[in-house]
Motif scaffolding. Structure first.
Motif, PDB file in Angstrom:
ATOM      1  N   ARG A 363      10.031   5.996  -2.556  1.00  0.00           N
ATOM      2  CA  ARG A 363      10.341   5.939  -1.354  1.00  0.00           C
ATOM      3  C   ARG A 363       9.107   5.250  -1.178  1.00  0.00           C
ATOM      4  O   ARG A 363       8.972   5.091   0.507  1.00  0.00           O
ATOM      5  CB  ARG A 363      10.118   7.599  -1.305  1.00  0.00           C
ATOM      6  N   LEU A 364       7.989   5.320  -1.525  1.00  0.00           N
ATOM      7  CA  LEU A 364       6.923   4.808  -0.801  1.00  0.00           C
ATOM      8  C   LEU A 364       6.522   3.215  -1.279  1.00  0.00           C
ATOM      9  O   LEU A 364       5.869   2.543  -0.373  1.00  0.00           O
ATOM     10  CB  LEU A 364       5.496   5.158  -2.199  1.00  0.00           C
ATOM     11  N   GLY A 365       7.308   2.960  -2.841  1.00  0.00           N
ATOM     12  CA  GLY A 365       7.417   1.364  -2.657  1.00  0.00           C
ATOM     13  C   GLY A 365       6.974   0.442  -1.471  1.00  0.00           C
ATOM     14  O   GLY A 365       6.418  -0.526  -1.476  1.00  0.00           O
ATOM     15  N   PRO A 366       8.084   0.298  -0.879  1.00  0.00           N
ATOM     16  CA  PRO A 366       8.028  -0.641   0.000  1.00  0.00           C
ATOM     17  C   PRO A 366       6.640  -0.489   0.759  1.00  0.00           C
ATOM     18  O   PRO A 366       6.425  -1.611   1.136  1.00  0.00           O
ATOM     19  CB  PRO A 366       8.861  -0.335   1.505  1.00  0.00           C
ATOM     20  N   ARG A 367       6.296   0.599   1.046  1.00  0.00           N
ATOM     21  CA  ARG A 367       4.807   0.764   1.757  1.00  0.00           C
ATOM     22  C   ARG A 367       3.079  -0.351   1.242  1.00  0.00           C
ATOM     23  O   ARG A 367       2.399  -0.713   1.384  1.00  0.00           O
ATOM     24  CB  ARG A 367       4.801   1.675   2.671  1.00  0.00           C
ATOM     25  N   PHE A 368       4.058   0.017  -0.750  1.00  0.00           N
ATOM     26  CA  PHE A 368       2.644  -0.466  -0.961  1.00  0.00           C
ATOM     27  C   PHE A 368       2.734  -1.691  -1.801  1.00  0.00           C
ATOM     28  O   PHE A 368       2.200  -2.457  -3.093  1.00  0.00           O
ATOM     29  CB  PHE A 368       2.729   1.122  -2.326  1.00  0.00           C
ATOM     30  N   SER A 369       3.577  -2.852  -1.601  1.00  0.00           N
ATOM     31  CA  SER A 369       3.977  -3.591  -2.367  1.00  0.00           C
ATOM     32  C   SER A 369       3.194  -4.691  -2.509  1.00  0.00           C
ATOM     33  O   SER A 369       2.792  -5.238  -3.004  1.00  0.00           O
ATOM     34  CB  SER A 369       5.264  -4.650  -1.772  1.00  0.00           C
ATOM     35  N   VAL A 370       2.268  -4.397  -1.517  1.00  0.00           N
ATOM     36  CA  VAL A 370       0.874  -6.056  -1.240  1.00  0.00           C
ATOM     37  C   VAL A 370      -0.298  -5.071  -2.212  1.00  0.00           C
ATOM     38  O   VAL A 370      -1.038  -6.010  -2.738  1.00  0.00           O
ATOM     39  CB  VAL A 370       0.479  -6.200   0.529  1.00  0.00           C
ATOM     40  N   ALA A 371      -0.326  -4.037  -2.143  1.00  0.00           N
ATOM     41  CA  ALA A 371      -1.097  -3.208  -3.155  1.00  0.00           C
ATOM     42  C   ALA A 371      -1.188  -2.798  -4.852  1.00  0.00           C
ATOM     43  O   ALA A 371      -2.026  -3.553  -5.066  1.00  0.00           O
ATOM     44  CB  ALA A 371      -1.973  -1.735  -2.447  1.00  0.00           C
ATOM     45  N   ILE A 372      -0.188  -2.997  -4.580  1.00  0.00           N
ATOM     46  CA  ILE A 372       0.407  -3.205  -6.024  1.00  0.00           C
ATOM     47  C   ILE A 372       0.461  -4.605  -6.289  1.00  0.00           C
ATOM     48  O   ILE A 372       0.017  -4.704  -7.593  1.00  0.00           O
ATOM     49  CB  ILE A 372       1.667  -2.997  -5.956  1.00  0.00           C
ATOM     50  N   GLY A 373       1.123  -5.726  -5.883  1.00  0.00           N
ATOM     51  CA  GLY A 373       0.813  -6.714  -6.627  1.00  0.00           C
ATOM     52  C   GLY A 373      -0.984  -7.680  -5.803  1.00  0.00           C
ATOM     53  O   GLY A 373      -1.032  -7.776  -7.328  1.00  0.00           O
ATOM     54  N   LEU A 374      -1.932  -7.000  -5.532  1.00  0.00           N
ATOM     55  CA  LEU A 374      -2.684  -7.031  -5.053  1.00  0.00           C
ATOM     56  C   LEU A 374      -3.786  -6.681  -6.778  1.00  0.00           C
ATOM     57  O   LEU A 374      -4.139  -7.656  -7.624  1.00  0.00           O
ATOM     58  CB  LEU A 374      -3.909  -6.810  -4.352  1.00  0.00           C
ATOM     59  N   ALA A 375      -3.275  -5.075  -7.315  1.00  0.00           N
ATOM     60  CA  ALA A 375      -4.110  -4.964  -8.022  1.00  0.00           C
ATOM     61  C   ALA A 375      -2.879  -5.714  -9.939  1.00  0.00           C
ATOM     62  O   ALA A 375      -3.699  -5.456 -10.686  1.00  0.00           O
ATOM     63  CB  ALA A 375      -4.206  -3.454  -8.562  1.00  0.00           C
TER      64      ALA A 375
END
Length: 380
Positions: A363-375
């Motif tokens: 559910r949270l994935g689409p909101r966190f796509s940028v932050a995940i890619g950065l990490a």
């Protein structure tokens, strides 16, 4: 401010040495998202995550970046609530604030190339270069007139070498530029929060890393943010065309609020409820949502047509991300309207995480796509 984090991950944090962990921090116009990943034998593993969101009644459509004092306090708070252990940060510059272009130049010495790139940059960037931080990299190198298959090209080159000098090379260069003032503000925010900023990169690169990976297809990324939406065409893992419009999920929330005569928080809840049962939804949208989404749809159509006409290539698929990506059956709706296979991207696909967290992370994935890619930047 609404603070969110996951204390169910805290029990596994002691398993990792924080020196191998990285924080991806995405500062948006309506929220801050933080993801900590550990490097486990070259694979990213989720350590913790957290986020803050503005209250709907405090929404002004602008980011907090100008208020460095207030923003760094929020950043400290969300990091403490999420119990992060890492201090090394990769941050994101929003697509709409960064100039991006593809340059085609003949091969030349490094010194000549730097001068040529600066000359070309002056033509396309509407800000004096002394106020811009420029970055560039060569993304492709081809021989002139290199049509046909690889074997044929190599044979042509061998034949030409017998008579002429080595064929001239063409360089395809990805140019990016960001305001020095903007970059300084980001640096100040992270410094005041006591975080070690390793690098800043454009959101599109983080999205490519988390959502596309090694897929060499021609893909259109549609990032539906709160106040802006960005559309990026990616070819062989490189952003070759980027566009941004000042329309996002908040406009849909406002339309619902007006249509139903309810406050913004209630309208936002209605919008979230539309995303609860995507699998059973038809490939259509409620009229209120469809009207609000029309500008994004028109921009997507324009981008598809422009890319395909200029390059004589077809976009093979569309990947949705951002907080509005799960709205109703938006993916099915775009698939039907644009006649291109569309789906919501999964930024957790290459991240190790406890299986019991899958429902909430999906559910949270689409909101966190940028932050995940950065990490992921210094891990993969």
């Amino acid at each position: 401010m609404k603070i969110g984090y996951n204390n169910r991950i805290e029990k596994v944090m002691g398993m990792f040495s924080s020196k191998n962990n990285y924080l991806g921090i995405d500062i948006g116009t309506s929220s801050i998202k933080v993801v900590e990943l550990a490097n486990v034998n070259g694979r990213p593993k989720l350590v913790t995550y957290g986020f803050t969101e503005k209250k709907m009644d405090k929404w002004d459509g602008k980011g907090d970046l100008a208020n460095v004092d207030g923003l760094h306090q929020l950043l400290i708070e969300v990091c403490q609530q999420a119990n992060v252990s890492a201090n090394k940060v990769i941050g994101a510059l929003p697509n709409f604030s960064v100039f991006t272009s593809i340059l085609n130049l003949p091969a030349m010495s490094k010194k000549e190339l730097e001068s040529a790139i600066s000359w070309e940059a002056k033509k396309i960037i509407p800000i004096p270069l002394e106020n811009i931080i420029l970055d560039w990299k060569i993304i492709d190198e081809q021989s002139d007139g290199s049509a046909g298959d690889k074997a044929a090209t190599q044979q042509q080159v061998r034949s030409l070498k017998k008579i002429f000098s080595k064929p001239q090379k063409n360089l395809k260069i990805l140019l990016t530029g960001a305001s020095k003032t903007l970059v300084k503000r980001y640096i100040d925010v992270f410094n005041r929060a006591g975080l070690n900023l390793l690098s800043l990169e454009t959101e599109s690169f983080a999205l490519i890393r988390s959502l596309i990976g090694n897929d060499k297809s021609i893909i259109m990324l549609v990032d539906l943010g709160a106040s802006t939406s960005s559309i990026t065409v990616v070819e062989k893992g490189v952003p070759v065309l980027s566009r941004s419009i000042e329309i996002g999920g908040m406009m849909i929330t406002r339309s619902i609020s007006t249509s139903l005569n309810v406050n913004l928080e209630r309208a936002e809840q209605f919008k979230q409820d539309m995303s609860l049962d995507v699998a059973s939804a038809s490939n259509s949208l409620p009229q209120t949502v469809e009207r609000s989404f029309a500008s994004v749809l028109n921009e997507a159509k324009y981008t598809v047509n422009m890319y395909q006409e200029q390059n004589n290539k077809k976009i093979e698929k569309i990947v949705l991300t951002g907080g509005t990506a799960l709205l109703g059956n938006l993916a099915g709706y775009l698939s039907r309207i644009l006649n291109i296979n569309t789906y919501v991207g999964d930024p957790w696909a290459r991240v190790i995480f406890p299986t019991e967290l899958k429902p909430i992370l999906d559910r949270l994935g689409p909101r966190f796509s940028v932050a995940i890619g950065l990490a992921m930047r210094n891990i993969e």
